[in-house]
Motif scaffolding. Structure first.
Motif, short mmCIF file in Angstrom:
data_model
loop_
_atom_site.label_atom_id
_atom_site.label_comp_id
_atom_site.label_asym_id
_atom_site.label_seq_id
_atom_site.Cartn_x
_atom_site.Cartn_y
_atom_site.Cartn_z
N GLU A 16 -20.04 8.58 -92.24
CA GLU A 16 -20.35 7.90 -90.98
C GLU A 16 -21.54 6.98 -91.17
N CYS A 17 -21.60 5.95 -90.32
CA CYS A 17 -22.73 5.02 -90.38
C CYS A 17 -22.76 4.20 -89.09
N LYS A 22 -19.36 6.85 -85.62
CA LYS A 22 -20.38 7.86 -85.33
C LYS A 22 -19.79 9.04 -84.58
N THR A 23 -20.09 10.26 -85.08
CA THR A 23 -19.82 11.47 -84.30
C THR A 23 -21.11 12.23 -84.02
N LEU A 26 -25.77 12.14 -88.24
CA LEU A 26 -25.54 11.63 -89.59
C LEU A 26 -25.41 10.11 -89.59
N ALA A 27 -24.64 9.59 -88.65
CA ALA A 27 -24.41 8.14 -88.59
C ALA A 27 -25.70 7.38 -88.34
N ASP A 28 -26.55 7.93 -87.48
CA ASP A 28 -27.82 7.26 -87.18
C ASP A 28 -28.71 7.21 -88.42
N VAL A 29 -28.74 8.30 -89.18
CA VAL A 29 -29.57 8.33 -90.39
C VAL A 29 -29.06 7.33 -91.41
N VAL A 47 -24.27 1.07 -98.78
CA VAL A 47 -23.65 2.25 -98.19
C VAL A 47 -22.16 2.23 -98.52
N PHE A 48 -21.65 3.36 -99.05
CA PHE A 48 -20.23 3.50 -99.33
C PHE A 48 -19.61 4.40 -98.28
N LEU A 49 -18.54 3.89 -97.62
CA LEU A 49 -17.91 4.59 -96.50
C LEU A 49 -16.39 4.67 -96.68
#
Length: 483
Positions: A16-17, A22-23, A26-29, A47-49
């Motif tokens: 997540e990013c 976002k859930t 984690l996504a915010d970080v 960032v690898f997603l």
């Protein structure tokens, strides 16, 4: 701190990013830490997603980075692009593994997606290939994996003897990435990793254990949580393993993106305000009450909850408090979803008190900002909490947290006591242990504090002046990258 002769190339690997998908926190970080690291001048972050549809749709300037094959034989097109916030991203475009909308890990009924094992094993393998360099593309100095979804990446690099520093961050130890041992044959990892010293966990594969075991450094998202998870009672089966790695385990407190969470410039709230001019806070409360159909005549504080509705968050205790809150002149506004029983209990309270309780099931990012800006108090009675971000955002908006004294909540909220109030240091109301009696005592105390306008305004001013940005945490991560 010694500076390297060149920028460290760091590949963040996560599922997540923000602002793409976002859930939770984690996504915010992952959306903020790489930017803060780049601002040090010593790091170049990517960032690898997974290439979920929302990820691919949110990138600009998309180009083909490489073409590879997933573990199940599916073709994968790696694409590079940029987010609206300026993050450099590589995404794995593969319909077979990631071509679905909705929750990244669960089906609509809340059960795990049946393909999670092979999907995130492939994701980790691809991350390892990117980190070591593919198709004449330069590799990375550091692979920083986040949570179980990226946990196998360190195992791939370690078993191949790759010269890449690995760091694994545990955002929540409760999510351990457990899969049947039969999956090992599909991962391409050697059988030698399936041992008690490797990634075997009670006869299953644990992607999280892989990250803990094979990474050079292990971090988690607050100093207190790093201590808690080394204890058998809070280690969720990993206490012994984490104690064995204590010399390589660090707790680094999360931050929040203070450009996103800034009441002076936030375009999603009703009226701007700041530490030097709090007049807009009352305007936001009145507008929020109007939006939710709550009475402006209520004399007590407006409480809010912004959370997953789970037992971990202690939110099974809150519905029984709502009649008491209303009786004391308070109100409640909730944004969240999760356990159906908890959802129904909040909805029942809304029916009993339509002028004082408002419930919105789901998640809505702009509405979360309006809640933070308009509420007086945020309830976070977690039974355990790795870091917590909502209390950090709340304090930025002058909303006082009522929290349990666990994990990152303990590290960030200064409880109101005669001593802390005397010196103007209190930023919230804290309690322990987590049970109905202690939670109600904390709620009752916050209502009493709210009635004392001097004490309350002092707490609000102190809370809103706190600095929970990413500058200090980025320096701590940089030190590990360079060690």
């Amino acid at each position: 701190m010694p500076r390297p002769s060149h920028k460290r190339r760091v590949l963040h690997v996560a599922s997540e990013c923000y602002p793409l998908i976002k859930t939770g926190g984690l996504a915010d970080v992952v959306g903020a830490l790489p930017i803060a690291l780049d601002e040090t001048g010593a790091v170049e972050s990517t960032v690898f997603l997974p290439g979920f549809p929302a990820v691919l749709a949110g990138l600009t300037g998309i180009k083909t980075y490489a073409k590879l094959t997933a573990l199940d034989g599916s073709p994968v097109r790696l694409v590079s692009g940029t987010t609206q916030t300026g993050l450099s991203v590589i995404a794995a475009d593969c319909d077979t593994l990631f071509g679905y909308d909705g929750n990244p890990y669960q089906l609509a009924d809340g059960s795990d997606r049946p393909g999670n094992g092979i999907a995130f094993a492939s994701f980790s393998k691809l991350a390892a290939q990117i980190a070591t360099g593919i198709n004449r593309k330069r590799g990375f100095d550091v692979l920083h994996a986040h949570d179980w979804q990226a946990g196998l990446a360190a195992a791939y690099l370690k078993t191949e003897g790759a010269d890449v520093t690995t760091l694994f961050t545990i955002h929540n130890l409760a999510f351990q990435g457990l899969f049947p041992k039969e999956l090992l044959a599909s991962t391409g990892l050697p059988n030698s990793v399936f041992t008690e010293e490797g990634l075997e966990y009670w006869g299953k594969l644990s992607f999280l254990k892989s990250g803990v075991t094979y990474s050079d450094w292990v971090t988690t998202v607050s100093p207190t949580y790093a201590l808690e998870i080394q204890m058998d009672e809070d280690g969720m089966g990993f206490g012994g393993l984490l104690r064995s790695r204590s010399d390589r385990l660090r707790g680094i407190l999360n931050g929040v993106d203070q450009t996103v969470w800034d009441p002076a410039t936030d375009p999603t709230i009703f009226a701007p305000f700041s530490a030097s001019d709090l007049s807009g806070k009352a305007k936001n409360k009145a507008a929020l009450q109007d939006e939710l159909g709550l009475s402006r005549a209520a004399e007590g504080p407006l409480f809010c909850v912004i959370s997953r509705l789970t037992g971990q968050k202690g939110l099974d205790l809150v519905p029984d408090m709502l009649d008491g809150i209303v009786a004391r002149g308070g109100q409640m506004a909730l944004l969240g979803s999760g356990d159906g029983v908890i959802e129904q209990a909040f909805l029942a309270a809304q029916k009993r008190h339509p002028d004082h309780v408002a419930v919105k099931i789901g998640y809505d990012e702009p509405f979360a900002h309006r809640l933070q800006a308009g509420a007086d108090v945020i309830l976070i009675p977690s039974r355990f909490e790795p870091c917590g971000l909502t209390q950090l955002c709340a304090m930025r908006y002058g909303t006082i947290p009522v929290t349990s004294r666990v994990g990152g909540l303990m590290d960030t909220v200064i409880g109101a006591t005669p001593a802390t109030q005397a010196v103007g240091a209190a930023t919230g109301v804290t309690f322990h242990p987590v049970n109905p009696h202690m939670l109600w005592a904390a709620i009752d105390k916050s209502i009493a504090l709210y009635a004392n306008k001097f004490e309350w305004s002092q707490m609000v001013a102190t809370a809103i002046a706190q600095d929970f940005g990413w500058t200090a945490p980025a320096r701590d991560y940089l030190e590990l990258y360079q060690t």
